[in-house]
Design a protein around this motif. Structure first.
Motif, short mmCIF file in Angstrom:
data_model
loop_
_atom_site.label_atom_id
_atom_site.label_comp_id
_atom_site.label_asym_id
_atom_site.label_seq_id
_atom_site.Cartn_x
_atom_site.Cartn_y
_atom_site.Cartn_z
N ASN A 29 1.71 4.46 -3.07
CA ASN A 29 1.82 5.93 -2.96
C ASN A 29 3.01 6.44 -3.76
N GLY A 43 -3.69 5.00 4.30
CA GLY A 43 -2.49 4.17 4.15
C GLY A 43 -1.44 4.44 5.20
N THR A 101 -5.82 1.29 -0.67
CA THR A 101 -5.71 0.81 0.71
C THR A 101 -6.90 -0.09 1.10
N LYS A 158 2.25 6.28 -7.40
CA LYS A 158 1.30 7.34 -7.72
C LYS A 158 2.01 8.70 -7.78
N ASP A 188 0.82 -1.21 0.00
CA ASP A 188 0.00 0.00 0.00
C ASP A 188 0.85 1.27 0.00
#
Ligand SMILES: Nc1ncnc2c1ncn2[C@@H]1O[C@H](COP(=O)(O)OP(=O)(O)OP(=O)(O)O)[C@@H](O)[C@H]1O
Ligand SMILES: [Mg+2]
Lengths: 182, 122
Positions: free
Chosen positions: A14, A69, B35, A17, A10
């Motif tokens: 990020n 997250g 998530t 992204k 997770d």
């Protein structure tokens, strides 16, 4: 999250992204501590965003949706007596983010690492054009995978080619078996 | 021992195929990997789709990819199936076993597994 390897998946999402071209995922086990470091060369976060990210429930401004997250990672670390530290930089030349999470393995509330191999394979399958450097150090030795090395051998054949994904899975399996048998 | 030489052999085998594969896919399977999805078990669902599609000989026409939050967190893991000329099908609360079933019945057999779709979830 049921496994720390899911938190790693997770948090690394990020990084992807944020436009990272290389994300380094390190797991360092030493005595009763486990440290996870996820370091990317993505766009980074401003100090203001970083503050709201670290304390999503204390912010008075609602300029963006509250992410889960990083708070979930913090919770997993803090419940073992550990902590999470985020250093981020939006400077044109040195942009990027480093998330460091410390855990105490002997604590009752330590979440097991789980299937880290699946996490690495999932990341590569989902983001074949991004590079990942994975290193897992234990007191027995280390497991390492660098997609840049694989990419050099593959000469344009995508990393998410099924045969390549299977090779990566088996490679990681073998590396972990070697480590366990030491 | 897995070696880079073996990877090189894969490259030599795939090099010609890559060109052919592009643009042929008619079906897209998209797994939500934000998530909420990851926490609910999306990782094994994705892995089951990748394996079943490829081992089932569907790699030429079906691609499996990942996406962020679809906005239906309570129904995660969520999988969307896009087929050319057909309406999108949204599968909810997926597991690895359900994924294999969807590959068999829907992607191979052409029959939507309605009991796992969002319409049947309430
Ligand atoms: N590595 C990173 N580089 C740049 N920005 C980041 C990074 N990690 C986090 N952020 C910023 O912090 C925000 C919060 O991250 P967090 O993972 O907690 O939630 P989220 O990704 O927004 O949503 P989700 O709950 O689906 O994870 C992100 O939306 C992003 O703006
Ligand atoms: Mg996130």
């Amino acid at each position: 999250m049921k496994e720390l390897s899911l938190n790693i998946l997770d948090i690394t999402e990020n990084s992807v992204k944020a436009g990272a071209t290389l994300t380094e995922i390190s797991i360092i086990e030493n005595g009763d501590t486990l440290t996870i470091v996820i370091k990317d060369d993505g766009c980074g976060m401003s100090d203001e965003i970083l503050k709201t990210v670290e304390n999503p429930f204390y912010t008075t401004r609602i300029t963006r949706k509250v992410g889960l997250g990083i708070p979930l990672l913090k919770m997993a670390a803090e419940q073992t007596g550990g902590s999470v530290k985020i250093v981020s930089n939006t400077n044109v030349a040195t942009h990027g983010t480093t998330v460091t999470a410390n855990f105490f393995k002997n604590h009752l509330d330590f979440t097991p690492l789980g299937d880290i191999k699946e996490t690495i394979v999932t990341l590569i399958q989902g983001h074949p054009d991004t590079d990942f450097l994975f290193i897992h150090q234990t007191q027995l030795g280390e497991v390492k995978l660098d997609t840049r090395e694989l990419r050099a051998v593959l000469e344009g054949v995508p990393l998410d080619t099924y045969e390549v994904i299977v090779w990566i899975k088996e490679y990681l399996n073998e590396q972990y078996q070697l480590l366990d048998n030491r | 021992m897995k070696s880079l030489a073996e990877l090189q052999a894969i490259k030599d085998k795939m090099k010609d195929k890559v060109v052919i594969r592009e643009g042929v896919s008619t079906t897209r399977v998209v797994v939500g990997m934000a998530t909420c999805g990851i926490a609910a078990g999306a990782r094994p669902v994705l892995s089951a789709f990748v394996e079943a599609v490829n081992e089932g000989g569907l790699a030429q026409t079906v691609t499996v990819s990942q996406t962020g939050c679809v906005g239906l967190c309570q129904y995660e893991p969520i999988v969307e199936v896009y087929e050319a000329g057909k309406e999108k099908v949204t599968y909810v609360k997926m597991t690895a076993d359900k994924a294999k079933e969807v590959v068999e019945k829907h992607l191979k057999g052409g029959k939507v597994v309605t009991e796992y779709t969002v319409a049947n979830c309430e």
